[in-house]
Design a protein around this motif. Structure first.
Motif, PDB file in Angstrom:
ATOM      1  N   ASP A 180      10.992 -76.756  16.270  1.00 25.04           N
ATOM      2  CA  ASP A 180      11.841 -77.729  15.569  1.00 25.04           C
ATOM      3  C   ASP A 180      13.306 -77.325  15.652  1.00 25.04           C
ATOM      4  N   ASP A 181      14.199 -78.281  15.505  1.00 26.81           N
ATOM      5  CA  ASP A 181      15.642 -78.017  15.470  1.00 26.81           C
ATOM      6  C   ASP A 181      16.073 -77.207  16.683  1.00 26.81           C
ATOM      7  N   PHE A 182      15.483 -77.494  17.813  1.00 25.49           N
ATOM      8  CA  PHE A 182      15.732 -76.669  18.991  1.00 25.49           C
ATOM      9  C   PHE A 182      17.201 -76.740  19.414  1.00 25.49           C
ATOM     10  N   ILE A 232      14.609 -81.659  19.839  1.00 25.45           N
ATOM     11  CA  ILE A 232      16.058 -81.476  19.964  1.00 25.45           C
ATOM     12  C   ILE A 232      16.703 -81.716  18.619  1.00 25.45           C
ATOM     13  N   ASP A 233      17.477 -80.758  18.154  1.00 22.47           N
ATOM     14  CA  ASP A 233      18.084 -80.875  16.835  1.00 22.47           C
ATOM     15  C   ASP A 233      19.000 -82.098  16.744  1.00 22.47           C
ATOM     16  N   LYS A 234      19.043 -82.689  15.558  1.00 23.71           N
ATOM     17  CA  LYS A 234      19.800 -83.927  15.394  1.00 23.71           C
ATOM     18  C   LYS A 234      21.297 -83.746  15.578  1.00 23.71           C
ATOM     19  N   SER A 235      21.794 -82.530  15.450  1.00 18.97           N
ATOM     20  CA  SER A 235      23.229 -82.340  15.654  1.00 18.97           C
ATOM     21  C   SER A 235      23.625 -82.659  17.099  1.00 18.97           C
ATOM     22  N   ALA A 290      13.377 -86.181  20.389  1.00 21.88           N
ATOM     23  CA  ALA A 290      14.737 -86.143  19.847  1.00 21.88           C
ATOM     24  C   ALA A 290      14.679 -86.565  18.392  1.00 21.88           C
ATOM     25  N   GLU A 291      15.314 -85.794  17.519  1.00 21.69           N
ATOM     26  CA  GLU A 291      15.335 -86.189  16.104  1.00 21.69           C
ATOM     27  C   GLU A 291      16.718 -86.702  15.732  1.00 21.69           C
ATOM     28  N   GLY A 292      16.776 -87.509  14.675  1.00 22.16           N
ATOM     29  CA  GLY A 292      18.062 -87.978  14.166  1.00 22.16           C
ATOM     30  C   GLY A 292      18.714 -89.076  14.990  1.00 22.16           C
TER      31      GLY A 292
HETATM   32 MG    MG Z   1      16.352 -80.679  11.869  1.00 28.29          MG
END
Ligand code: MG
Ligand code: C2E
Ligand code: MG
Ligand code: MG
Length: 285
Positions: free
Chosen positions: A180-182, A202-205, A236-238
């Motif tokens: 998570d949050d890679f 892939i982290d949302k940032s 992909a998150e976010g």
């Molecule tokens: Mg995250």
């Protein structure tokens, strides 16, 4: 003057620290009771196949509306649990609740559905996780291939041989592991190669910067190519903007989640999404 200033700073700082410690302690007591009384709630956010718009899985996300503390952010909740010896109880509660809920949906006609469950890194290091997961699957009747455990990139993971063994045991059970949050942690190429992980999130940032920053595009492309070369799938998150989704698809990202597609929602609302597959966006936090 500097000395006075630092003394002043200490005096100003300490009451705050105590207050925080007090809050943490009180919260731990309330949290333990909440776990026992089944007062915690899971919301579920769909993870979509970006190409087809079909739902692949649901990520379970912890929610706690405490009479005493109001709505508590899950990261604070997890931190409090870690500090006060409640991590195992909390993670197990989530695992069982999520698996039981998934089984209900599967029996209601969505047998293909999967569930993503977040697990605190400290739990991985303890070594009994594979056994606990195996038992939860057995008790709830969920197949191992329907469970994805999400673990954040954490240095401690690489340092402890036991946690890598645990990952191997979980994979032998047939459970999938997502990092998570890679991109926000410290994993190197060699670490990644050693880890029996089969999904990257892939982290949302990075996703947030996709529409404005050319370097973010290269970075995300690199992560996607890396995942592909290691035969891992990428989520992909976010995703909040249509443009981000388009970019991700162009770059070959298979799966995605985000407010643009669907918000985390209570279990009761999930069925509508499953039936209609892609109903209109609705706010439900
Ligand atoms: Mg995250
Ligand atoms: P995470 O696993 O990376 O989960 C994704 C977070 O992003 C969630 O925050 C989700 O609500 C939020 N999110 C989803 N779509 C979007 C979007 O489009 N834009 C933005 N800005 N955010 C989006 P949430 O629910 O507050 O959870 C925060 C973190 O707390 C999670 O990050 C996870 O690390 C942890 N967590 C949540 N539930 C659990 C749990 O049951 N167990 C454990 N161990 N950790 C959990
Ligand atoms: Mg997650
Ligand atoms: Mg994440």
């Amino acid at each position: 003057y500097a000395k006075n200033q630092s003394q002043g700073a200490v005096q100003l700082f300490e009451p705050g620290m105590n207050e925080q410690r007090l809050r943490s302690q009180k919260m731990a007591v309330a949290l333990q009771a909440a776990i026992e009384k089944d007062e915690l709630v899971l919301h579920y956010q769909p993870i979509f196949h970006l190409g087809t718009g079909r739902i692949e899985s649901l990520e379970a996300l912890l929610r706690w509306q405490s009479p005493e503390f109001g709505r508590v952010c899950p990261l604070e909740l997890i931190a409090v649990a870690e500090h006060h010896g409640l991590a195992r109880a909390l993670n197990e509660w989530v695992l069982y609740r999520a698996c039981r809920q998934l089984r209900q949906w599967q029996l209601a006609g969505f047998g293909w559905l999967k569930i993503n469950v977040n697990i605190s890194p400290s739990i991985f290091m303890r070594g009994e996780l594979a056994e606990a997961v195996g038992k939860a699957l057995l008790v709830t009747g969920v197949g191992a291939d329907a469970l994805v455990l999400e673990i954040t990139e954490d240095t401690s993971l690489w340092d402890t041989a036991g946690s890598i063994d645990t990952l191997h045991e979980l994979r032998r059970l047939g459970v999938e592991i997502a990092l998570d949050d890679f991109g926000t942690g410290y994993s190197s190429f060699s670490h990644l190669r050693q880890l029996p992980v089969n999904k990257l999130k892939i982290d949302k940032s990075f996703v947030a910067d996709l529409s404005t920053d050319g370097r973010a595009v290269s970075l995300v492309k690199t992560i996607i190519d890396l995942a592909r070369s290691l035969e891992m799938s990428v989520t992909a998150e976010g995703i909040e903007q249509a443009e981000q989704q388009q970019r991700l698809q162009q770059l070959g990202c298979e799966l995605g989640q985000g407010y643009l597609l669907a918000r985390p929602m209570p279990a009761e609302e999930v069925a509508d999404w499953l039936v209609n597959d892609c109903p209109p966006y609705s706010e439900s936090v």
